[in-house]
Design a protein around this motif. Structure first.
Motif, mmCIF file in Angstrom:
data_model
loop_
_atom_site.group_PDB
_atom_site.id
_atom_site.type_symbol
_atom_site.label_atom_id
_atom_site.label_comp_id
_atom_site.label_asym_id
_atom_site.label_seq_id
_atom_site.Cartn_x
_atom_site.Cartn_y
_atom_site.Cartn_z
ATOM 1 N N ARG A 117 0.697 -1.414 0.044
ATOM 2 C CA ARG A 117 -0.302 -0.067 0.648
ATOM 3 C C ARG A 117 1.032 1.538 0.035
ATOM 4 N NH1 ARG A 117 -4.990 -1.378 0.235
ATOM 5 N NH2 ARG A 117 -5.281 0.324 -0.682
ATOM 6 N N ARG A 118 2.872 1.357 -0.204
ATOM 7 C CA ARG A 118 3.243 1.994 -0.098
ATOM 8 C C ARG A 118 2.883 3.591 0.401
ATOM 9 N NH1 ARG A 118 5.357 0.732 -5.606
ATOM 10 N NH2 ARG A 118 4.093 -0.742 -6.854
ATOM 11 N N LEU A 119 2.710 2.214 1.779
ATOM 12 C CA LEU A 119 2.500 3.352 3.017
ATOM 13 C C LEU A 119 3.960 4.542 3.076
ATOM 14 C CD1 LEU A 119 0.909 0.862 5.564
ATOM 15 C CD2 LEU A 119 0.499 2.593 4.126
ATOM 16 N N ILE A 120 5.088 4.339 3.327
ATOM 17 C CA ILE A 120 6.152 4.828 4.225
ATOM 18 C C ILE A 120 6.008 6.384 2.936
ATOM 19 C CG2 ILE A 120 8.236 5.315 3.598
ATOM 20 C CD1 ILE A 120 7.408 3.171 5.423
ATOM 21 N N LYS A 121 6.010 6.340 1.410
ATOM 22 C CA LYS A 121 5.641 7.076 0.252
ATOM 23 C C LYS A 121 4.466 7.692 0.589
ATOM 24 C CE LYS A 121 6.505 7.241 -4.841
ATOM 25 N NZ LYS A 121 5.689 6.627 -5.970
ATOM 26 N N GLU A 128 4.556 16.311 3.108
ATOM 27 C CA GLU A 128 4.391 17.625 2.234
ATOM 28 C C GLU A 128 3.504 18.182 1.995
ATOM 29 O OE1 GLU A 128 8.131 16.352 -0.416
ATOM 30 O OE2 GLU A 128 8.680 15.846 1.041
ATOM 31 N N GLN A 129 2.124 17.901 1.650
ATOM 32 C CA GLN A 129 0.453 18.398 1.848
ATOM 33 C C GLN A 129 1.177 18.163 0.392
ATOM 34 O OE1 GLN A 129 -0.286 22.412 3.359
ATOM 35 N NE2 GLN A 129 1.796 22.453 4.534
ATOM 36 N N ASN A 130 1.654 17.048 -0.320
ATOM 37 C CA ASN A 130 1.076 16.048 -1.393
ATOM 38 C C ASN A 130 -0.150 15.391 -1.405
ATOM 39 O OD1 ASN A 130 0.780 14.700 -3.679
ATOM 40 N ND2 ASN A 130 2.869 14.775 -3.855
ATOM 41 N N PHE A 131 -1.510 15.698 -1.140
ATOM 42 C CA PHE A 131 -2.479 14.742 -1.572
ATOM 43 C C PHE A 131 -2.589 13.786 -2.864
ATOM 44 C CE2 PHE A 131 -2.973 18.083 1.639
ATOM 45 C CZ PHE A 131 -3.284 17.736 2.762
ATOM 46 N N SER A 132 -2.066 13.909 -3.308
ATOM 47 C CA SER A 132 -2.076 13.073 -4.692
ATOM 48 C C SER A 132 -2.134 11.457 -4.403
ATOM 49 C CB SER A 132 -1.338 13.250 -5.886
ATOM 50 O OG SER A 132 -0.840 12.894 -7.030
ATOM 51 N N LEU A 133 -3.101 10.211 -5.385
ATOM 52 C CA LEU A 133 -2.670 9.212 -4.938
ATOM 53 C C LEU A 133 -1.590 8.816 -6.489
ATOM 54 C CD1 LEU A 133 -6.292 8.149 -3.888
ATOM 55 C CD2 LEU A 133 -4.318 9.488 -2.484
ATOM 56 N N ASN A 134 -1.629 9.224 -6.958
ATOM 57 C CA ASN A 134 -1.085 8.616 -8.027
ATOM 58 C C ASN A 134 0.124 8.084 -7.717
ATOM 59 O OD1 ASN A 134 -3.302 9.952 -10.157
ATOM 60 N ND2 ASN A 134 -1.391 11.813 -10.582
ATOM 61 N N GLY A 135 0.569 6.548 -8.504
ATOM 62 C CA GLY A 135 1.854 5.777 -8.183
ATOM 63 C C GLY A 135 1.332 5.093 -6.318
ATOM 64 N N LEU A 136 0.121 5.147 -5.428
ATOM 65 C CA LEU A 136 0.337 4.198 -4.308
ATOM 66 C C LEU A 136 -1.016 3.320 -5.050
ATOM 67 C CD1 LEU A 136 -0.722 7.525 -2.417
ATOM 68 C CD2 LEU A 136 1.539 6.694 -2.730
ATOM 69 N N THR A 137 -1.088 2.980 -5.917
ATOM 70 C CA THR A 137 -2.267 1.422 -6.450
ATOM 71 C C THR A 137 -1.161 0.797 -5.676
ATOM 72 O OG1 THR A 137 -3.042 2.914 -8.150
ATOM 73 C CG2 THR A 137 -3.249 0.394 -8.280
ATOM 74 N N GLY A 138 -2.200 -0.408 -4.562
ATOM 75 C CA GLY A 138 -2.057 -1.240 -3.930
ATOM 76 C C GLY A 138 -2.391 -2.553 -4.868
ATOM 77 N N PHE A 139 -2.759 -3.324 -4.227
ATOM 78 C CA PHE A 139 -3.299 -5.007 -4.524
ATOM 79 C C PHE A 139 -3.904 -5.567 -3.470
ATOM 80 C CE2 PHE A 139 1.540 -6.196 -4.305
ATOM 81 C CZ PHE A 139 0.504 -7.628 -3.115
ATOM 82 N N ASP A 140 -5.170 -6.443 -3.925
ATOM 83 C CA ASP A 140 -6.287 -6.426 -3.189
ATOM 84 C C ASP A 140 -4.985 -7.547 -2.800
ATOM 85 O OD1 ASP A 140 -7.915 -5.466 -3.444
ATOM 86 O OD2 ASP A 140 -9.122 -6.582 -3.609
ATOM 87 N N LEU A 141 -4.946 -8.439 -0.995
ATOM 88 C CA LEU A 141 -4.147 -9.719 -0.927
ATOM 89 C C LEU A 141 -4.978 -10.509 -0.768
ATOM 90 C CD1 LEU A 141 -2.687 -8.347 2.936
ATOM 91 C CD2 LEU A 141 -0.531 -8.654 0.372
ATOM 92 N N ASN A 142 -6.419 -10.465 -0.265
ATOM 93 C CA ASN A 142 -7.658 -11.361 -0.795
ATOM 94 C C ASN A 142 -6.977 -11.950 -2.123
ATOM 95 O OD1 ASN A 142 -9.445 -12.882 0.140
ATOM 96 N ND2 ASN A 142 -10.936 -11.594 -1.195
ATOM 97 N N GLY A 143 -6.937 -13.564 -2.167
ATOM 98 C CA GLY A 143 -6.563 -14.692 -3.482
ATOM 99 C C GLY A 143 -5.591 -14.343 -4.017
ATOM 100 N N LYS A 144 -4.953 -13.799 -2.899
ATOM 101 C CA LYS A 144 -3.661 -14.221 -3.605
ATOM 102 C C LYS A 144 -2.794 -15.093 -3.302
ATOM 103 C CE LYS A 144 -2.569 -10.136 -6.777
ATOM 104 N NZ LYS A 144 -4.762 -9.990 -6.382
ATOM 105 N N THR A 145 -1.683 -15.315 -4.081
ATOM 106 C CA THR A 145 -0.817 -16.799 -3.287
ATOM 107 C C THR A 145 0.538 -16.519 -2.743
ATOM 108 O OG1 THR A 145 -1.329 -18.462 -5.115
ATOM 109 C CG2 THR A 145 0.097 -18.631 -4.016
ATOM 110 N N VAL A 146 0.571 -17.053 -1.715
ATOM 111 C CA VAL A 146 1.976 -16.798 -0.424
ATOM 112 C C VAL A 146 3.048 -17.816 -1.024
ATOM 113 C CG1 VAL A 146 3.214 -15.327 2.268
ATOM 114 C CG2 VAL A 146 0.727 -14.157 0.306
ATOM 115 N N GLY A 147 3.740 -17.104 -1.144
ATOM 116 C CA GLY A 147 4.744 -18.824 -0.797
ATOM 117 C C GLY A 147 5.473 -18.646 0.546
ATOM 118 N N VAL A 148 4.947 -19.868 1.912
ATOM 119 C CA VAL A 148 5.826 -19.410 2.929
ATOM 120 C C VAL A 148 6.850 -20.808 3.235
ATOM 121 C CG1 VAL A 148 5.749 -19.264 5.734
ATOM 122 C CG2 VAL A 148 3.483 -18.481 4.189
ATOM 123 N N ILE A 149 8.478 -20.032 2.889
ATOM 124 C CA ILE A 149 9.590 -21.117 2.823
ATOM 125 C C ILE A 149 9.817 -20.997 4.711
ATOM 126 C CG2 ILE A 149 11.858 -21.806 2.563
ATOM 127 C CD1 ILE A 149 11.329 -19.814 -0.168
#
Ligand code: NAD
Length: 331
Positions: A117-121, A128-149
């Motif tokens: 979710r690009r929280l640091i950015k 800096e009072q920049n409230f633009s959302l461009n470049g902050l798009t994330g993805f839903d974790l729901n339904g994603k495949t996670v590999g746990v080693i």
């Protein structure tokens, strides 16, 4: 028992003092154990080490000559101790096998969420009072495949958390957990298959000869384009130079690290007035899709209390010459 505590930090000294209750005579040092600082343990029978200390063969020789008989590790991992040499010198070693797998699994999840979710950015922009959302798009974790080693204590907790987020879980371990298969539908596979199918890969195996550079050029080549790679286990599991190449080609889309191959002497310390000498971590820090924390996954109040209590218990047991159940030996 007179004990020298190496690598004491502001964050862990109070918990050690509380757990000790004046029983052992503790000599707190802020230095890491190295061959240069080993002599500072003179007069002690035991030492207590943190994961950043160096208990290699040469250092153990010095400690042995000083009469050190026991090493209490304030960590679960023990790749920083030459156990064969310790056995040869009859120096006993004990660790804190589990202090809070939740602390590390939750920090792993924090890295996944912050990167996605690009929280640091976002935080820096808003300041800096920049409230633009461009470049902050994330993805839903729901339904994603996670590999746990590695589905031991920490990996298992992470599986449970990820299941709550609606993720499908692929796993790799030398021992399969029936419980994880039954409860969370975990599918075990080999490392190559996991690399091919996972959207996110998280490492939770110990560092040993068979796991060194587990994430290398060959495994990275198998991964999905834009994969997220997380390492909160040990730096040596990852070939950092291969990962940098993966970031440059965009094969790796996100990288979250709490550990780093060359972290000794760097992490846990304030180097803000120094010139950074490590060009590899300097390069890593130039990517805006890389999030690095300096080995803080364990750092919760619960974990610090448990680490301190078990460390003092291990010292008590050694002094009374009774088993603690936390001893480690070569195999
Ligand atoms: N970042 C931090 O603050 C922090 C804190 C604590 C632990 N750690 C790291 O996390 C690691 C895991 O901790 P844990 O408590 O879950 O350990 P654990 O022993 O409970 O689990 C490790 C798992 O790895 C598996 N494994 C071992 N060798 C393997 C191999 N060659 N291939 C595949 N699987 C293998 C084991 O079967 C086990 O299931 C530790 O070794 C340590 O390096 C990091």
């Amino acid at each position: 028992m007179k004990t020298t505590i190496y690598s004491t930090h502001k964050f862990d000294k109070p918990s050690i003092e509380n757990a000790n209750k004046g029983k052992h005579q503790l000599n707190f040092l802020e230095f890491r154990l190295t061959k240069e600082t080993a002599l500072l343990a003179e007069g002690s029978k035991a030492i207590a080490l943190f994961s950043s200390d160096d208990a290699s063969s040469e250092v153990l020789d010095i400690l042995h000559k000083l009469g050190i008989k026991f090493i209490a590790l304030r960590s679960a991992g023990f790749n920083h101790v030459d156990l064969e040499k310790a056995a040869e010198l009859n120096i006993k070693v004990a660790r804190v096998p589990a202090y809070s797998p939740y602390a590390i699994a939750e920090h792993t999840m924090a890295l996944i969420l912050a990167l996605n979710r690009r929280l640091i950015k976002a935080h820096n922009r808003v300041r800096e009072q920049n409230f633009s959302l461009n470049g902050l798009t994330g993805f839903d974790l729901n339904g994603k495949t996670v590999g746990v080693i590695g589905t031991g204590k920490i990996g298992s907790v992470l599986v449970k958390i990820l299941h709550g987020f609606g993720c499908n879980i692929l796993a790799q371990d030398i021992e399969e957990s029936k419980d994880l298969i039954d409860k969370y539908g975990v599918i075990y596979s080999d490392c190559a298959t996991l690399c091919k199918h996972a959207d996110i890969i998280s490492l939770h195996v110990p560092l040993k000869a068979s796991t060194k550079h587990l994430i290398n050029k060959e495994h990275i080549a198998l991964m999905k384009s834009g994969v997220m790679l997380i390492n909160t286990s040990r730096g040596g599991l990852v070939d950092t130079k291969a990962v940098i190449e993966g970031l440059k080609t965009k094969k790796i889309g996100y990288l979250g690290l709490d550990v780093y191959e060359e972290e000794e002497g760097l992490f846990f310390e304030d180097h803000s007035d120094d010139i950074l000498q490590d060009d590899v971590i300097a390069r890593l820090m130039t990517f805006n899709n890389v999030l690095i924390t300096s080995h803080q996954a364990f750092l919760t109040k619960t974990a610090l209390t448990n680490i301190a209590e078990t460390t003092i218990y291990n010292l008590d047991c050694f002094e009374k010459q009774k088993p603690s159940g936390n001893e480690i030996s070569i195999n």
